[in-house]
Motif scaffolding. Structure first.
Motif, short mmCIF file in Angstrom:
data_model
loop_
_atom_site.label_atom_id
_atom_site.label_comp_id
_atom_site.label_asym_id
_atom_site.label_seq_id
_atom_site.Cartn_x
_atom_site.Cartn_y
_atom_site.Cartn_z
N ARG A 66 0.16 0.12 -4.16
CA ARG A 66 0.01 1.31 -4.73
C ARG A 66 -0.54 2.46 -3.71
NH1 ARG A 66 -4.45 -0.20 -8.36
NH2 ARG A 66 -4.89 -1.72 -6.55
N LEU A 67 -1.47 2.06 -2.67
CA LEU A 67 -2.02 2.71 -1.64
C LEU A 67 -1.30 3.23 -0.75
CD1 LEU A 67 -5.54 0.71 -1.83
CD2 LEU A 67 -4.97 2.67 -3.11
N TRP A 68 -0.19 2.81 -0.41
CA TRP A 68 0.60 3.04 0.77
C TRP A 68 1.52 4.17 0.71
CZ3 TRP A 68 -0.90 0.43 5.38
CH2 TRP A 68 -1.81 -0.46 5.01
N VAL A 126 -4.56 -3.77 2.40
CA VAL A 126 -5.19 -2.67 2.09
C VAL A 126 -5.15 -1.62 3.47
CG1 VAL A 126 -6.91 -3.33 0.31
CG2 VAL A 126 -7.45 -3.54 2.83
N ARG A 163 -13.20 2.00 -2.07
CA ARG A 163 -12.63 1.87 -0.65
C ARG A 163 -13.23 0.36 -0.03
NH1 ARG A 163 -13.41 7.64 2.05
NH2 ARG A 163 -11.79 8.86 0.84
N GLU A 177 -5.30 6.41 5.67
CA GLU A 177 -4.39 6.12 4.53
C GLU A 177 -4.77 6.02 3.11
OE1 GLU A 177 -0.72 5.05 5.13
OE2 GLU A 177 -1.20 6.36 6.87
N TRP A 178 -5.74 5.57 2.94
CA TRP A 178 -6.42 5.37 1.63
C TRP A 178 -6.56 6.63 1.02
CZ3 TRP A 178 -9.03 0.34 -0.09
CH2 TRP A 178 -9.33 0.42 -1.28
N GLY A 205 -9.52 9.73 -5.78
CA GLY A 205 -10.21 8.37 -5.75
C GLY A 205 -11.55 8.41 -5.69
N ALA A 233 -3.41 8.54 0.05
CA ALA A 233 -3.05 7.83 -1.17
C ALA A 233 -3.43 8.01 -2.77
CB ALA A 233 -2.68 6.40 -0.89
N ARG A 234 -4.86 8.38 -2.35
CA ARG A 234 -5.95 8.40 -3.63
C ARG A 234 -6.89 9.40 -3.18
NH1 ARG A 234 -8.85 2.87 -5.90
NH2 ARG A 234 -6.88 2.19 -6.95
#
Length: 308
Positions: free
Chosen positions: A303-305, A100, A118, A105-106, A113, A109-110
């Motif tokens: 997926r998150l990267w 993660v 998180r 970064e999260w 979201g 990517a989202r």
């Protein structure tokens, strides 16, 4: 190492707000128990499904909905952990926990979201820590994470694991010994970042001598491609062999970008080709040298990267 629940949204119905306010706590718990964010999200979804399957009278009779949700999520994870070993025996290649990123970064990517999804970053989420957790029995892992990370009493853990408080204490103690025996003494964050940076520069320059100098002679590199893409099916052992393997890897992909990023709360590297993340590397460093490298190349775990 407690991971607090997400503050409730005051705009929601108070009862619904209290229930949904537990979401981050549940995500954090399930991720640490399973080592997979995708599985953790499924567990939380199932937990809420079971809550809403209760009648209104049954819900109102529950004194602490948060404790009820945690108990249900933990038991679902316990069941999943019991079958995980069999599933991973069929997994092509090595299995590594899903990495993660940090919050920045999260978010990229989202962007749309739920912030409650998180994972809180702390010492209980490093790749080295999660890898050791994965060697434990399901009961050891659940007892240890609930007590040592989330600060549940052994009496509370007992009701979840289905064993006596004394037995849960022994399980957590056994798990603690595994952690102490397996993990190197943590180095200062600045030192870790400096070693990873030097490693990146030497890798980009294909300077094998510097790479070998940064690696412990008995270093171990493990790759997880999930059987979908090219990855080492078996660990690569020895500093010199790892250095040559990594140089061959970048030589075969001229446009590969190597970026410094935070991976599971520690300095790590991300490999990108044409802006798409193709691998995430986490490190364990001891006595100033890299002892372990975990390289995740399974697209399902990345997926998150990649932004967007």
């Amino acid at each position: 190492m407690t991971t607090p629940a997400e503050p409730a949204d005051s705009g929601l119905d108070p009862s619904l707000s209290a229930i949904m306010g537990e979401r981050r706590q549940l995500i954090n718990l399930a991720y640490r128990l399973l080592g997979s964010l995708a599985d953790a999200e499924d567990v939380v979804q199932e937990t809420y499904a079971r809550w809403y399957a209760l009648s209104r009278q049954e819900q109102e009779a529950i004194e602490s909905p948060g404790a009820w949700l945690t108990t249900v999520a933990s038991r679902i994870c316990l069941d999943l952990l019991g079958s995980a070993r069999a599933r991973r025996e069929r997994y092509v290649g090595e299995w590594i926990p899903e990495p993660v990123p940090d919050r920045a970064e999260w978010a990229s990517a989202r962007p749309d979201g739920d912030p409650a999804d998180r994972v809180t970053l702390d010492e209980s989420i490093t790749m080295a820590f999660l890898v050791v957790l994965d060697t434990m029995t399901p009961a050891e892992r659940v007892a240890f994470v609930l007590h040592d990370v989330f600060r549940y009493s052994f009496a509370e853990v007992s009701g979840i694991v289905g064993r006596t408080p004394a037995a849960c204490r022994q399980l957590a103690s056994s798990a603690r010994r595994r952690i102490r025996a397996s993990q190197a003494r943590p180095a200062p964050a600045a030192q870790l970042g400096g070693i990873v940076r030097d490693f990146r520069l030497a890798w980009e320059a294909k300077n094998i001598d510097v790479l070998i100098g940064l690696l412990d002679p008995d270093a171990l590199a493990i790759g997880d491609g999930g059987g979908l893409i090219s990855a080492a099916l078996h660990p690569v052992e020895g500093g010199e062999r790892i250095a040559r393997y990594l140089i061959d890897l970048v030589s075969g992909t001229p446009a590969l970008a190597i970026l410094e990023r935070t991976v599971n709360s520690q300095p790590g590297l991300v490999l990108q080709a044409d802006g798409v993340t193709t691998a995430v590397l986490a490190f364990e460093i001891a006595a100033g040298r890299i002892k372990h490298i975990w390289g995740v190349r399974n697209p399902d775990k990345l997926r998150l990267w990649t932004a967007g």
